[in-house]
Design a protein around this motif. Structure first.
Motif, PDB file in Angstrom:
ATOM      1  N   GLY A 180      64.310 -13.423  61.609  1.00 32.09           N
ATOM      2  CA  GLY A 180      64.295 -14.225  63.057  1.00 32.09           C
ATOM      3  C   GLY A 180      62.839 -14.093  63.619  1.00 32.09           C
ATOM      4  O   GLY A 180      61.972 -13.473  63.317  1.00 32.09           O
ATOM      5  N   ALA A 181      62.871 -14.732  65.107  1.00 34.05           N
ATOM      6  CA  ALA A 181      61.881 -14.544  65.632  1.00 34.05           C
ATOM      7  C   ALA A 181      61.932 -14.683  67.144  1.00 34.05           C
ATOM      8  O   ALA A 181      62.923 -15.243  67.675  1.00 34.05           O
ATOM      9  N   LEU A 182      60.921 -14.436  67.803  1.00 33.03           N
ATOM     10  CA  LEU A 182      60.961 -14.292  69.395  1.00 33.03           C
ATOM     11  C   LEU A 182      59.621 -14.583  69.729  1.00 33.03           C
ATOM     12  O   LEU A 182      58.583 -14.027  69.255  1.00 33.03           O
ATOM     13  N   ALA A 183      59.476 -15.021  71.208  1.00 28.12           N
ATOM     14  CA  ALA A 183      58.326 -15.495  71.625  1.00 28.12           C
ATOM     15  C   ALA A 183      58.206 -15.039  73.130  1.00 28.12           C
ATOM     16  O   ALA A 183      59.041 -15.257  73.990  1.00 28.12           O
ATOM     17  N   ALA A 184      57.147 -14.253  73.286  1.00 29.96           N
ATOM     18  CA  ALA A 184      56.796 -13.879  74.768  1.00 29.96           C
ATOM     19  C   ALA A 184      55.464 -13.425  74.900  1.00 29.96           C
ATOM     20  O   ALA A 184      54.827 -12.914  74.041  1.00 29.96           O
ATOM     21  N   ASP A 185      54.885 -13.566  76.101  1.00 29.62           N
ATOM     22  CA  ASP A 185      53.674 -13.099  76.598  1.00 29.62           C
ATOM     23  C   ASP A 185      53.614 -11.532  76.825  1.00 29.62           C
ATOM     24  O   ASP A 185      53.505 -11.061  77.882  1.00 29.62           O
ATOM     25  N   TYR A 186      53.659 -10.541  75.728  1.00 31.53           N
ATOM     26  CA  TYR A 186      53.724  -9.297  76.071  1.00 31.53           C
ATOM     27  C   TYR A 186      52.505  -8.219  76.641  1.00 31.53           C
ATOM     28  O   TYR A 186      52.722  -7.487  77.465  1.00 31.53           O
ATOM     29  N   ASN A 187      51.487  -8.900  76.472  1.00 30.79           N
ATOM     30  CA  ASN A 187      50.176  -8.325  77.056  1.00 30.79           C
ATOM     31  C   ASN A 187      49.737  -9.214  78.454  1.00 30.79           C
ATOM     32  O   ASN A 187      48.451  -8.874  79.084  1.00 30.79           O
ATOM     33  N   ASN A 188      50.378 -10.140  78.944  1.00 32.55           N
ATOM     34  CA  ASN A 188      50.213 -10.712  80.152  1.00 32.55           C
ATOM     35  C   ASN A 188      48.640 -11.466  80.250  1.00 32.55           C
ATOM     36  O   ASN A 188      48.080 -11.577  81.296  1.00 32.55           O
ATOM     37  N   ASP A 189      48.265 -11.993  79.207  1.00 38.42           N
ATOM     38  CA  ASP A 189      47.125 -12.707  79.145  1.00 38.42           C
ATOM     39  C   ASP A 189      47.038 -14.083  79.123  1.00 38.42           C
ATOM     40  O   ASP A 189      46.046 -14.766  79.193  1.00 38.42           O
ATOM     41  N   GLY A 190      48.303 -14.896  79.247  1.00 38.84           N
ATOM     42  CA  GLY A 190      48.514 -16.183  79.647  1.00 38.84           C
ATOM     43  C   GLY A 190      48.645 -17.130  78.194  1.00 38.84           C
ATOM     44  O   GLY A 190      48.726 -17.998  78.187  1.00 38.84           O
ATOM     45  N   PHE A 191      48.650 -16.318  77.207  1.00 38.96           N
ATOM     46  CA  PHE A 191      49.078 -16.832  76.068  1.00 38.96           C
ATOM     47  C   PHE A 191      50.129 -16.168  75.237  1.00 38.96           C
ATOM     48  O   PHE A 191      50.426 -14.901  74.956  1.00 38.96           O
ATOM     49  N   VAL A 192      51.202 -17.094  75.017  1.00 36.15           N
ATOM     50  CA  VAL A 192      52.654 -16.576  74.290  1.00 36.15           C
ATOM     51  C   VAL A 192      52.347 -15.964  72.911  1.00 36.15           C
ATOM     52  O   VAL A 192      51.687 -16.511  72.008  1.00 36.15           O
ATOM     53  N   ASP A 193      52.984 -14.966  72.568  1.00 45.20           N
ATOM     54  CA  ASP A 193      52.773 -13.919  71.406  1.00 45.20           C
ATOM     55  C   ASP A 193      54.080 -14.284  70.600  1.00 45.20           C
ATOM     56  O   ASP A 193      55.019 -14.818  71.094  1.00 45.20           O
ATOM     57  N   LEU A 194      53.953 -13.624  69.376  1.00 47.87           N
ATOM     58  CA  LEU A 194      55.144 -14.036  68.529  1.00 47.87           C
ATOM     59  C   LEU A 194      55.592 -12.589  67.976  1.00 47.87           C
ATOM     60  O   LEU A 194      54.759 -11.841  67.286  1.00 47.87           O
ATOM     61  N   PHE A 195      56.843 -12.400  67.859  1.00 46.40           N
ATOM     62  CA  PHE A 195      57.367 -11.377  67.107  1.00 46.40           C
ATOM     63  C   PHE A 195      58.208 -11.695  66.280  1.00 46.40           C
ATOM     64  O   PHE A 195      59.291 -12.771  66.446  1.00 46.40           O
ATOM     65  N   VAL A 196      58.095 -11.544  64.799  1.00 47.32           N
ATOM     66  CA  VAL A 196      58.995 -11.887  63.779  1.00 47.32           C
ATOM     67  C   VAL A 196      59.769 -10.585  63.167  1.00 47.32           C
ATOM     68  O   VAL A 196      58.994  -9.575  63.003  1.00 47.32           O
ATOM     69  N   TYR A 197      60.972 -10.540  63.237  1.00 44.61           N
ATOM     70  CA  TYR A 197      61.679  -9.340  62.618  1.00 44.61           C
ATOM     71  C   TYR A 197      62.215  -9.773  61.304  1.00 44.61           C
ATOM     72  O   TYR A 197      62.659 -11.038  61.116  1.00 44.61           O
ATOM     73  N   ASN A 198      62.280  -8.947  60.495  1.00 43.57           N
ATOM     74  CA  ASN A 198      62.375  -9.011  58.984  1.00 43.57           C
ATOM     75  C   ASN A 198      63.437  -7.995  58.451  1.00 43.57           C
ATOM     76  O   ASN A 198      63.903  -7.162  58.946  1.00 43.57           O
ATOM     77  N   TYR A 199      63.732  -8.316  57.152  1.00 38.80           N
ATOM     78  CA  TYR A 199      64.478  -7.207  56.306  1.00 38.80           C
ATOM     79  C   TYR A 199      63.128  -6.557  55.747  1.00 38.80           C
ATOM     80  O   TYR A 199      62.601  -6.971  54.931  1.00 38.80           O
ATOM     81  N   GLY A 200      63.147  -5.310  56.450  1.00 40.16           N
ATOM     82  CA  GLY A 200      61.787  -4.665  56.114  1.00 40.16           C
ATOM     83  C   GLY A 200      60.831  -4.492  57.533  1.00 40.16           C
ATOM     84  O   GLY A 200      61.334  -4.741  58.493  1.00 40.16           O
ATOM     85  N   PRO A 201      59.648  -4.307  57.410  1.00 37.06           N
ATOM     86  CA  PRO A 201      58.740  -4.286  58.594  1.00 37.06           C
ATOM     87  C   PRO A 201      58.663  -5.239  59.270  1.00 37.06           C
ATOM     88  O   PRO A 201      58.541  -6.510  58.881  1.00 37.06           O
ATOM     89  N   ASN A 202      58.805  -5.155  60.701  1.00 37.50           N
ATOM     90  CA  ASN A 202      58.716  -6.298  61.487  1.00 37.50           C
ATOM     91  C   ASN A 202      57.167  -6.648  61.992  1.00 37.50           C
ATOM     92  O   ASN A 202      56.205  -5.961  61.428  1.00 37.50           O
ATOM     93  N   ILE A 203      56.840  -7.766  62.408  1.00 36.06           N
ATOM     94  CA  ILE A 203      55.634  -8.312  62.653  1.00 36.06           C
ATOM     95  C   ILE A 203      55.198  -8.609  64.104  1.00 36.06           C
ATOM     96  O   ILE A 203      56.081  -9.500  64.462  1.00 36.06           O
ATOM     97  N   LEU A 204      54.151  -8.111  64.957  1.00 33.06           N
ATOM     98  CA  LEU A 204      53.891  -8.754  66.191  1.00 33.06           C
ATOM     99  C   LEU A 204      52.537  -9.446  65.907  1.00 33.06           C
ATOM    100  O   LEU A 204      51.521  -8.588  65.466  1.00 33.06           O
ATOM    101  N   TYR A 205      52.558 -10.534  66.235  1.00 36.43           N
ATOM    102  CA  TYR A 205      51.469 -11.467  66.270  1.00 36.43           C
ATOM    103  C   TYR A 205      50.942 -11.611  67.735  1.00 36.43           C
ATOM    104  O   TYR A 205      51.683 -12.425  68.683  1.00 36.43           O
ATOM    105  N   ARG A 206      49.648 -11.281  68.057  1.00 37.00           N
ATOM    106  CA  ARG A 206      49.170 -11.501  69.318  1.00 37.00           C
ATOM    107  C   ARG A 206      48.239 -12.754  69.217  1.00 37.00           C
ATOM    108  O   ARG A 206      47.404 -13.031  68.375  1.00 37.00           O
ATOM    109  N   ASN A 207      48.454 -13.732  70.126  1.00 34.24           N
ATOM    110  CA  ASN A 207      47.788 -14.742  70.418  1.00 34.24           C
ATOM    111  C   ASN A 207      46.609 -14.683  70.877  1.00 34.24           C
ATOM    112  O   ASN A 207      46.289 -14.111  72.090  1.00 34.24           O
ATOM    113  N   ASN A 208      45.500 -15.115  70.203  1.00 34.46           N
ATOM    114  CA  ASN A 208      44.265 -15.084  70.449  1.00 34.46           C
ATOM    115  C   ASN A 208      43.588 -15.967  71.444  1.00 34.46           C
ATOM    116  O   ASN A 208      42.511 -15.789  72.103  1.00 34.46           O
ATOM    117  N   GLY A 209      44.438 -17.163  71.852  1.00 37.60           N
ATOM    118  CA  GLY A 209      44.033 -17.845  73.003  1.00 37.60           C
ATOM    119  C   GLY A 209      43.063 -19.049  72.425  1.00 37.60           C
ATOM    120  O   GLY A 209      42.638 -20.014  72.933  1.00 37.60           O
TER     121      GLY A 209
END
Length: 617
Positions: free
Chosen positions: A152-181
């Motif tokens: 599954g996936a979830l999107a939110a601006d976790y670092n308050n920089d104005g660009f929405v980031d992406l969290f992907v949860y998995n069977y296994g290690p999850n992934i946090l993608y930081r939006n570079n803008g």
């Protein structure tokens, strides 16, 4: 998965006896919270309510270019990890005013056991909304392909920089993608510390600011501690459904996976505070959908976890960084009969416009789906049968679900994505099927719902439905939906007619002292004698995330006299005499600002002639 027989006759009896007390006899006043005036709808206003026949949904995924075939194990479905499919999330990753779509893909056990032998591993998909009805696959350019077995996936601006980031949860290690803008993302999972245990199967997540420090925290629900190297043999005599043996075993009999709460440190890193916060999943429930939502009205986000084959969790926020689990006393751990259910997805919203947030939970087949009415201060009653949601949902296996005002009448309706887990049901039973149609229940504005699936054109849509989320992706004022399916292509249901049925107002929040997305903000919209409430949130549904814009149908009303936003910081902003049919962008402490959302542009000849959804040169 062993399911109990449903006690239909008892439930029907209770519904008939209790309905007059739950619904009242004085018209549309619905379990009103103390101090709230009843909503007095005139007969002429009721007559102006748009019938469902004015609204239809059409699958436009192919013409939009959203056509990947999703993978989840082998077709014969021998193991539980192969039956759940994957989800999706809507978010505007490039801030161009057109909401984009990220779709998660699964894998196979063989791929995970022998990764070096896989030439073209399954990947996830980021589809950029071109603003003309088409989408372009920009996954590789954006560097968000995912890896392993996506869930599954979830999107939110976790670092308050104005660009929405992406969290992907998995069977296994999850992934946090930081939006570079700049249209790309960077995998910062290791730096952030949110990968989780490499053996954990995560099946739900939500961002929210539980300590109100202005930074988004993250809760991740674990599902099953599934051992790839020693999976349970398929087709055991103890693995039954309705007294028939099925190949897939679980979740009962398998070890559950722990949940985790990550505190955002405000510097790009997170700290696992699960034990410190008092949310250790001691029972190792089979977690699915997650919410961070203030359910008791005290201004602090609580945590709700839907658990398969077990009681749901309700962690009440104690306002000091810790929580206490009160699911049973709050009335949502079990259904109204005190029985546990196989809980899947969560819809969250104030369906009766009384100022308290209600919950609707999808469950397994051969059981009704459950509507929990918030009676005030986070105490809930199961009103599934009095609301008309009991019998019509029994033969369906519900997955993703959400409240959605599909016809803009100002009353939130219920949408359920359905699809069975066991391919064998087509051979075993006449009343259940592997492929199932989604369901839409129209809110009758009197505490009851009426199924309108056939009226809106989705009753004949037979799917292996799994994830699902809503978004006004074409910015035309009515809510559309995407459905992910198992071993097949996604479905994009465009709403045709909702914007002609009623006026509307959408609100996008931008925090300053609060988190940038304004997640947790409580919004009140007053339009004549119609008052509505909603909250900016992530999570809920099932493996999926809705667009964070709030959508308010206004019916025949051409505007709102007052819009009131209570931010997580405690600040309250008010706007007066707001015109209908617009996306209202509100910045904390400043009020309305220019909105980036704009109508679709006509498609060019080149776009029409080229294959939709492919990257442009």
């Amino acid at each position: 998965m062993i399911r109990r027989p449903l006690q239909k006759s008892r439930r029907r009896f209770l519904a008939q006896v209790c309905a007059p007390f739950l619904m009242g006899t004085g018209g549309p006043r619905l379990w009103a919270a103390p101090g709230l005036a009843p909503l007095n709808h005139s007969s002429s206003e009721s007559e102006n309510s748009s019938p469902s026949s004015q609204v239809t949904f059409r699958d436009v995924a192919t013409e939009a270019g959203i056509t990947p075939t999703l993978i989840c194990g082998n077709p014969e479905k021998n193991y539980i990890v192969e039956v759940y499919g994957s989800g999706c999330v809507w978010f505007d990753y490039n801030n161009d005013g057109y909401t984009d779509l990220y779709i998660v893909n699964g894998s196979t056990i063989e791929n995970l056991l022998h990764p070096a032998a896989v030439k073209n591993p399954p990947r996830n998909y980021l589809f950029r909304n071109n603003g003309d009805g088409s989408f372009t696959d920009v996954t590789r350019e954006a560097h968000v392909p995912g890896f392993g077995w996506g869930v599954g996936a979830l999107a939110a601006d976790y670092n308050n920089d104005g660009f929405v980031d992406l969290f992907v949860y998995n069977y296994g290690p999850n992934i946090l993608y930081r939006n570079n803008g700049d249209g790309t993302f960077t995998d910062v999972t290791a730096q952030a510390g949110v990968a989780g245990n490499r053996l954990v199967w995560s099946a739900g997540a939500a961002f929210g600011d539980y300590d109100k420090d202005g930074y988004l925290d993250l809760y991740v629900a674990g599902h099953i501690d599934f051992d790839l190297h020693h999976p349970p043999p398929p087709g055991q005599p103890t693995c039954t459904y309705r007294d028939r043996m099925v190949r897939v075993c679980g979740p009962r009999g398998l070890k559950g996976a722990p949940d985790a709460l990550y505190h955002n440190n405000g510097d790009g890193t997170f700290t696992d505070v699960t034990e410190r916060a008092g949310v250790v999943d001691k029972a190792l429930g089979y977690g699915f959908a997650v919410l961070l939502e203030d359910l008791d009205g005290d201004g602090w986000p609580d945590i709700v976890v839907a658990n398969d084959s077990g009681p749901n969790y309700f962690y009440r926020n104690r306002k000091n960084g810790t929580f206490e689990e009160i699911g049973t006393t709050a009335g949502i751990a079990f259904n109204g009969e005190g029985q546990e259910q196989s809980n899947m997805g969560i819809a969250v919203g104030d369906y009766d416009n009384d100022g308290w947030t209600d919950l609707f939970i999808s469950t397994f087949a051969h059981d009704n789906k459950t509507l929990f009415h918030n009676d005030g201060k986070g105490i809930f009653s199961d009103v599934s049968y009095p609301a008309g949601l009991g019998d019509p949902t029994i033969n369906y296996l519900g997955m993703a679900t959400f409240f959605i005002d599909y016809n803009n009448d100002g009353w939130k309706d219920i949408f359920i994505v359905n699809g069975h887990l066991y391919p064998e049901v087509d051979r075993f039973f006449g009343d259940e099927h592997y492929l199932q149609n989604p369901q839409l229940f129209a809110n009758q504005a009197n505490g009851k719902f009426l199924e309108v699936s056939k009226d809106v054109g989705i009753a004949a849509l037979l799917l292996g439905g799994r994830g699902g989320a809503y978004c006004d992706y074409d910015n035309d004022g009515d809510l559309d939906m995407v459905i992910t399916t198992i071993d097949s292509r996604p479905v994009l249901l465009r709403n045709d007619g909702g914007n002609r049925s009623g006026h509307w107002l959408q609100i996008k929040t931008m925090g300053t002292k609060s988190n940038r997305d304004g997640i947790g903000a409580w919004v009140k919209v007053v339009a004549g004698n119609l008052t509505q409430y909603d909250r900016v949130r992530t999570g809920g549904s099932w493996l999926s995330g809705n667009d964070m814009r709030l959508h308010f149908g206004l019916g025949t009303r051409r505007g709102a006299e007052r819009v009131e936003i209570t931010w997580p910081s405690g600040r309250v902003d008010q706007l007066s005499n707001v015109s209908a049919d617009q996306v209202l962008m509100v910045r904390e402490g400043e009020g309305q600002i220019a909105s980036p959302y704009k109508p679709f542009k006509p498609r060019t000849a080149a776009a029409r002639s080229g294959p939709p959804g492919t990257s442009r040169p």
